[in-house]
Design an enzyme around this catalytic site. Sequence first.
Site, PDB file in Angstrom:
ATOM      1  N   CYS A  31      52.906  47.111  36.584  1.00  0.00           N
ATOM      2  CA  CYS A  31      51.901  47.876  35.836  1.00  0.00           C
ATOM      3  C   CYS A  31      52.305  49.357  35.799  1.00  0.00           C
ATOM      4  CB  CYS A  31      50.513  47.653  36.430  1.00  0.00           C
ATOM      5  SG  CYS A  31      49.191  48.171  35.329  1.00  0.00           S
ATOM      6  N   GLU A  78      50.551  39.166  40.309  1.00  0.00           N
ATOM      7  CA  GLU A  78      49.713  38.790  41.455  1.00  0.00           C
ATOM      8  C   GLU A  78      48.303  38.397  41.029  1.00  0.00           C
ATOM      9  OE1 GLU A  78      50.374  41.789  40.471  1.00  0.00           O
ATOM     10  OE2 GLU A  78      48.775  43.205  40.980  1.00  0.00           O
ATOM     11  N   HIS A  83      50.115  41.919  35.585  1.00  0.00           N
ATOM     12  CA  HIS A  83      49.960  41.755  37.029  1.00  0.00           C
ATOM     13  C   HIS A  83      50.308  40.322  37.438  1.00  0.00           C
ATOM     14  CE1 HIS A  83      48.037  45.577  38.111  1.00  0.00           C
ATOM     15  NE2 HIS A  83      47.621  45.563  36.863  1.00  0.00           N
TER      16      HIS A  83
END
Lengths: 255, 206
Positions: free
Chosen positions: B81, B187, B185
């Site tokens: 990001c 994650e 992202h």
Amino acid sequence: MLKKRLIFTLLYKNGSFLLSRNFRLQRVGDIQWLFKNYHFETISDAIDELIVLNLDDDETKIPGFLNTLEEMVGHCMIPVAAGGQIRSVEMASALLAHGADKLVVNTACFEQPELVEELVSRYGSQCMVASIDWTGPDNLKVFSHSAAQEQGLLHDHLKRLEGLNVGEIYLNAIHRDGTGQGYDFDALNAVPNDWKVPIIMAGGAGHSSHLSQALEHPLIDAAATANLFNFVGKGLASARRELLQCEAPLAKFDD
Amino acid sequence: MKITLIDYGMGNHLSVRNALSRLGYNSSVSQDPIVIKNSDFIILPGVGSFRRAMENLNGLGLSEAIIQAATENGIPMLGICLGMQLLGSESTEDGTSEGLHLIDNKISKLDSSSGIRIPHVGFNNVYWKTANALTDELNQNSDFYFTHSYAMTDSDKSADYIYCDYGAPFVAGFRKHNIFGVQFHPEKSQRTGLKLLKNFLEIKRA
């Protein structure tokens, strides 16, 4: 194509998660209740984001909320927006340090717009969700302090939030809150022309058809539910499945 | 294996570390240039404004450490990001400020002239013309979670790119030698995101 989102909102106060009906609160269970009854390890298969709001204005309870937030973040791999009682940069930064990806502000937008500006500048617009509690039926009004204090017209407030460069709007209908009667789309009439900020619809979802009405609406980017009973167990997962079967524009996750 | 997440006071490390531990990897968070330069893998996460992030990196003496680790030491590095944007040359967010110049691309606000909403928030599908180590065993058009208002150009021709369409195509990820970046992202992107992180951690150092 950008997909729309399904969001689960959790209301928290002093160790418990709550059900809100027209802003009257009822304790439902603690975090273990939540993990068990919502199959929390797999909740990211059903929803796109989680919002967690601390409704407790007792500052001595903030560490307990931060620990709960961190525990939740450890149990689900989805974006989490956290808020409630954000009155300082320190509080905002503590929420982010405990795993929040975004911050939710409401009363601060009226009382401390300079704090909202500071948070936007520090963390970026994409980090800031402005929650609005509104009701009608005529001259749609907005309220702060958990819907206790009237703050003028919804249209004017939306303009103000656009000026503060917040990243998203969480539009919660006070009169539908927790009723399960479906969303009130009247609020969208107050949205200014040439509006660019993503809108999350909240207040009233009781059934997957309500979610689907919101997701089909061109002005709405996400549909939220805070009802702890209507989608309990695998309710969120089956709602998502039904929505995808009706070709709702949600992301399809790989197995 | 030493996986270091760079701490410059602006990242959400917890989610990335949780995702790595789901994959069975331990990681540590550090702002020590020596620890960073002795890592096997470096992750640069980040949430916030570009200008403040660069001020923090410079103030903590980390910019030089990151550049050395990536170029002289050849350590595989992944920016996530804002972390990816910091690897670029400059951004117009909050006034113009210089980045780490590890890839020669500028960062500017997403073009909203087509009527798209900004920020770009939610799952969107990504695609690539040239596969790279990150995309190994991933399907074209997989959905990843985005939340951003700024994006990188693809003017540096020595990199391979992953793209996403929002109003217009923009850079969703890149590989330049041992340096990787993703605008989304991983994650927060379900099993597909975990697979991408695993791909990164399986890269063999040159």
